[in-house]
Design a protein around this motif. Structure first.
Motif, PDB file in Angstrom:
ATOM      1  N   CYS A 202       0.831  -1.212   0.000  1.00 50.39           N
ATOM      2  CA  CYS A 202       0.000   0.000   0.000  1.00 50.39           C
ATOM      3  C   CYS A 202       0.866   1.263   0.000  1.00 50.39           C
ATOM      4  CB  CYS A 202      -0.914   0.016   1.219  1.00 50.39           C
ATOM      5  SG  CYS A 202      -2.277  -1.149   1.152  1.00 50.39           S
ATOM      6  N   GLN A 203       1.952   1.249   0.750  1.00 52.79           N
ATOM      7  CA  GLN A 203       2.838   2.411   0.787  1.00 52.79           C
ATOM      8  C   GLN A 203       3.498   2.640  -0.566  1.00 52.79           C
ATOM      9  OE1 GLN A 203       3.022   4.589   3.334  1.00 52.79           O
ATOM     10  NE2 GLN A 203       1.441   3.324   4.286  1.00 52.79           N
ATOM     11  N   LEU A 204       3.870   1.553  -1.230  1.00 49.89           N
ATOM     12  CA  LEU A 204       4.500   1.674  -2.548  1.00 49.89           C
ATOM     13  C   LEU A 204       3.526   2.196  -3.597  1.00 49.89           C
ATOM     14  CD1 LEU A 204       6.666  -1.583  -2.874  1.00 49.89           C
ATOM     15  CD2 LEU A 204       7.514   0.758  -2.721  1.00 49.89           C
ATOM     16  N   THR A 205       2.279   1.760  -3.514  1.00 50.32           N
ATOM     17  CA  THR A 205       1.307   2.067  -4.570  1.00 50.32           C
ATOM     18  C   THR A 205       0.394   3.233  -4.218  1.00 50.32           C
ATOM     19  OG1 THR A 205      -0.299   0.475  -3.673  1.00 50.32           O
ATOM     20  CG2 THR A 205       1.291  -0.348  -5.287  1.00 50.32           C
ATOM     21  N   GLY A 206       0.307   3.574  -2.930  1.00 51.89           N
ATOM     22  CA  GLY A 206      -0.530   4.685  -2.513  1.00 51.89           C
ATOM     23  C   GLY A 206      -1.997   4.358  -2.358  1.00 51.89           C
ATOM     24  N   ASN A 207      -2.348   3.054  -2.411  1.00 53.73           N
ATOM     25  CA  ASN A 207      -3.751   2.651  -2.251  1.00 53.73           C
ATOM     26  C   ASN A 207      -3.827   1.180  -1.858  1.00 53.73           C
ATOM     27  OD1 ASN A 207      -3.809   0.973  -4.737  1.00 53.73           O
ATOM     28  ND2 ASN A 207      -3.561   2.944  -5.768  1.00 53.73           N
ATOM     29  N   SER A 208      -5.060   0.708  -1.663  1.00 49.03           N
ATOM     30  CA  SER A 208      -5.269  -0.699  -1.267  1.00 49.03           C
ATOM     31  C   SER A 208      -5.831  -1.530  -2.421  1.00 49.03           C
ATOM     32  CB  SER A 208      -6.240  -0.758  -0.080  1.00 49.03           C
ATOM     33  OG  SER A 208      -7.533  -0.281  -0.464  1.00 49.03           O
ATOM     34  N   GLN A 209      -5.566  -1.119  -3.640  1.00 50.41           N
ATOM     35  CA  GLN A 209      -6.212  -1.745  -4.799  1.00 50.41           C
ATOM     36  C   GLN A 209      -5.398  -2.863  -5.452  1.00 50.41           C
ATOM     37  OE1 GLN A 209      -7.152   1.567  -7.356  1.00 50.41           O
ATOM     38  NE2 GLN A 209      -8.461   2.536  -5.812  1.00 50.41           N
ATOM     39  N   HIS A 210      -4.247  -3.200  -4.887  1.00 50.48           N
ATOM     40  CA  HIS A 210      -3.408  -4.220  -5.517  1.00 50.48           C
ATOM     41  C   HIS A 210      -3.015  -5.344  -4.563  1.00 50.48           C
ATOM     42  CE1 HIS A 210      -3.004  -1.811  -9.161  1.00 50.48           C
ATOM     43  NE2 HIS A 210      -2.889  -0.769  -8.363  1.00 50.48           N
ATOM     44  N   ILE A 211      -3.668  -5.423  -3.412  1.00 50.04           N
ATOM     45  CA  ILE A 211      -3.381  -6.466  -2.435  1.00 50.04           C
ATOM     46  C   ILE A 211      -4.640  -7.286  -2.184  1.00 50.04           C
ATOM     47  CG2 ILE A 211      -1.473  -5.280  -1.308  1.00 50.04           C
ATOM     48  CD1 ILE A 211      -3.479  -4.313   0.825  1.00 50.04           C
TER      49      ILE A 211
ATOM     50  N   ASP B  93     -11.316  -0.616   2.236  1.00 49.12           N
ATOM     51  CA  ASP B  93     -10.012  -1.256   2.098  1.00 49.12           C
ATOM     52  C   ASP B  93     -10.117  -2.755   2.369  1.00 49.12           C
ATOM     53  OD1 ASP B  93      -8.590   1.122   1.567  1.00 49.12           O
ATOM     54  OD2 ASP B  93      -8.305   1.521   3.705  1.00 49.12           O
ATOM     55  N   ILE B  94     -10.829  -3.089   3.442  1.00 52.05           N
ATOM     56  CA  ILE B  94     -10.981  -4.497   3.817  1.00 52.05           C
ATOM     57  C   ILE B  94     -11.716  -5.266   2.731  1.00 52.05           C
ATOM     58  CG2 ILE B  94     -12.028  -6.071   5.503  1.00 52.05           C
ATOM     59  CD1 ILE B  94     -11.534  -3.806   7.603  1.00 52.05           C
ATOM     60  N   ASP B  95     -12.777  -4.670   2.199  1.00 50.62           N
ATOM     61  CA  ASP B  95     -13.489  -5.312   1.089  1.00 50.62           C
ATOM     62  C   ASP B  95     -12.583  -5.476  -0.129  1.00 50.62           C
ATOM     63  OD1 ASP B  95     -15.808  -5.600   2.549  1.00 50.62           O
ATOM     64  OD2 ASP B  95     -16.818  -3.853   1.672  1.00 50.62           O
ATOM     65  N   ASN B  96     -11.739  -4.481  -0.387  1.00 48.45           N
ATOM     66  CA  ASN B  96     -10.781  -4.602  -1.493  1.00 48.45           C
ATOM     67  C   ASN B  96      -9.904  -5.834  -1.310  1.00 48.45           C
ATOM     68  OD1 ASN B  96     -11.612  -2.275  -2.793  1.00 48.45           O
ATOM     69  ND2 ASN B  96      -9.964  -0.993  -1.999  1.00 48.45           N
ATOM     70  N   ILE B  97      -9.356  -5.998  -0.115  1.00 48.76           N
ATOM     71  CA  ILE B  97      -8.451  -7.106   0.172  1.00 48.76           C
ATOM     72  C   ILE B  97      -9.194  -8.433   0.129  1.00 48.76           C
ATOM     73  CG2 ILE B  97      -7.000  -8.138   1.975  1.00 48.76           C
ATOM     74  CD1 ILE B  97      -6.438  -5.203   2.898  1.00 48.76           C
ATOM     75  N   PHE B  98     -10.405  -8.462   0.679  1.00 53.31           N
ATOM     76  CA  PHE B  98     -11.133  -9.722   0.787  1.00 53.31           C
ATOM     77  C   PHE B  98     -11.664 -10.209  -0.558  1.00 53.31           C
ATOM     78  CE2 PHE B  98     -12.390 -10.575   5.430  1.00 53.31           C
ATOM     79  CZ  PHE B  98     -11.141 -10.189   5.878  1.00 53.31           C
ATOM     80  N   TYR B  99     -12.159  -9.290  -1.397  1.00 52.98           N
ATOM     81  CA  TYR B  99     -12.720  -9.785  -2.657  1.00 52.98           C
ATOM     82  C   TYR B  99     -12.757  -8.774  -3.803  1.00 52.98           C
ATOM     83  CZ  TYR B  99     -17.244  -7.424  -1.884  1.00 52.98           C
ATOM     84  OH  TYR B  99     -18.235  -6.496  -1.715  1.00 52.98           O
ATOM     85  N   LYS B 100     -12.874  -7.488  -3.492  1.00 55.72           N
ATOM     86  CA  LYS B 100     -13.121  -6.536  -4.574  1.00 55.72           C
ATOM     87  C   LYS B 100     -11.960  -6.415  -5.561  1.00 55.72           C
ATOM     88  CE  LYS B 100     -16.639  -3.466  -2.571  1.00 55.72           C
ATOM     89  NZ  LYS B 100     -16.916  -2.081  -2.093  1.00 55.72           N
ATOM     90  N   ASN B 101     -10.731  -6.516  -5.072  1.00 59.05           N
ATOM     91  CA  ASN B 101      -9.592  -6.386  -5.984  1.00 59.05           C
ATOM     92  C   ASN B 101      -9.521  -7.545  -6.963  1.00 59.05           C
ATOM     93  OD1 ASN B 101      -8.772  -3.942  -4.901  1.00 59.05           O
ATOM     94  ND2 ASN B 101      -7.310  -4.867  -3.485  1.00 59.05           N
TER      95      ASN B 101
END
Length: 364
Positions: A296-305, A346-354
């Protein structure tokens, strides 16, 4: 779409390998499987498994990327799925694994997801809270880990025909198409042709287990959707098996998602596979958040984990976070992430949205 417990997509489970080579009936719970293995010592994780179909449902894990794996790898026959003396034998083994998935479909336990329409239909069912999870088949996207079993290039199209939708050319050690974890060097000539054919067919490229040279070469040759199904960060655990910061940046520039792996040796430095004790390293479920934070720090968001647990990757509780009993405990990430400052989105992104957004883009 809203649910009381977050839906989870897990992008890496070796289910058919465990069903056939470990002789595990995945329709039983993880605890029941452990009971059937009491007293057995042929494999280090006997009576310690964490994955089953009931536990996936209990954890609201309704979609997984499930592998086939069989290796022509005579240099190290002790590797999971390895040691076959010919690619043809490896191919036949993957077909047995495919037959197991199909048998689970016939039993109503699983359903294969091959395209966008099937994905949306499956999600609609899992997000319907009037249907108990016990009555929902676990969806699976078929992936091949290590390409040795692709006898020749024409076999890749055969595999696409029966639903193969992702492929990692490498695994551990040597490979017919690419060297893997523990080695260096580029793709083989056959591997370069394989990657081009994957691109033509629209099979997702999984960069997991590639060497640094193979990673760079594959990204250059392949123009389609790329993911890292089960990978952690080299900055935190210095080893060639992990992704460097530069590789993470390259992946995110391609719209990739990286699945955090729960294998203890990949979570903290100094852990020796099949020897160390996770408790001695204070490895818990929360440890994976350190890797998420770094990305997240490298990319600036939670969209790639996201999650690519690998929790049945030929290890069990002896090499898992100390507070993880079964795969259903992935739900405990909810509170742990919230305590670390992650929002509900963010949590939804990590769990399934991404993963979901990735698949929708890949399967337009």
């Amino acid at each position: 779409m809203t649910q009381k417990r977050p839906f989870i997509i897990d992008a890496h489970l070796d289910m058919s390998l465990n069903a056939l080579e470990w002789n595990r009936d995945y329709r039983l719970s993880a605890h029941e499987i452990r009971e059937t293995e009491a007293g057995m010592n042929d494999k280090i994780d006997r009576a310690r498994g964490t994955v089953s179909l009931p536990d996936l449902r209990r954890g609201n894990i309704g979609l997984v990327v499930a592998t086939q794996i069989a290796r022509f790898n005579q240099s190290n026959g002790n590797l999971p799925g390895a040691g076959w003396n010919s690619p043809e034998q490896a191919w036949a083994t993957t077909q047995g694994q495919r037959a197991w998935y199909e048998a689970m479909e016939d039993a109503g336990e699983m359903v294969q997801i091959r395209d966008r329409a099937g994905l949306e239909k499956h999600l609609e069912r899992w997000f319907d809270e009037t249907i108990p999870n016990e009555q929902k088949p676990v969806g699976y996207i078929l992936s091949l880990e290590g390409a040795d079993s692709i006898v020749k290039l024409s076999y890749l199209e055969k595999a696409y025909g029966y639903g193969l939708r992702a492929l990692g050319p490498a695994h551990y050690s040597t490979g017919r198409y690419a060297p893997g974890t523990g080695l260096s060097g580029p793709l083989t000539p056959a591997g370069r042709e394989l990657v081009r054919e994957m691109d033509r067919l629209g099979i997702i490229l999984d960069v997991t287990h590639l060497t640094d040279e193979g990673f760079s070469e594959a990204l250059e040759l392949y123009k389609g959707p790329v993911w890292a199904s089960h990978h952690n960060c080299r900055t935190l655990v210095p080893h060639q098996r992990q992704l460097s910061d530069d590789q993470i940046r390259q992946l995110t520039e391609r719209g990739a998602v990286i699945g955090g792996c729960f294998d203890a040796w990949m979570m903290k430095p100094g852990f020796t596979q099949r020897t160390s004790n996770p408790a001695d390293f204070s490895i818990t479920i929360e440890t994976i958040i350190d890797h998420y934070d770094h990305i997240c720090q490298l990319t600036g968001n939670s969209q790639h984990i996201a999650i690519g647990s690998d929790l049945d990757g030929t290890y069990g509780t002896e090499q898992s976070p100390t507070d993880l009993d079964t795969i259903a405990d992935l739900q405990n990430l909810t509170d742990l992430l919230a305590k670390r400052g992650y929002s509900t989105n963010d949590i939804d992104n990590i769990f399934y949205k991404n993963w979901l957004q990735f698949l929708r883009n890949a399967w337009q």
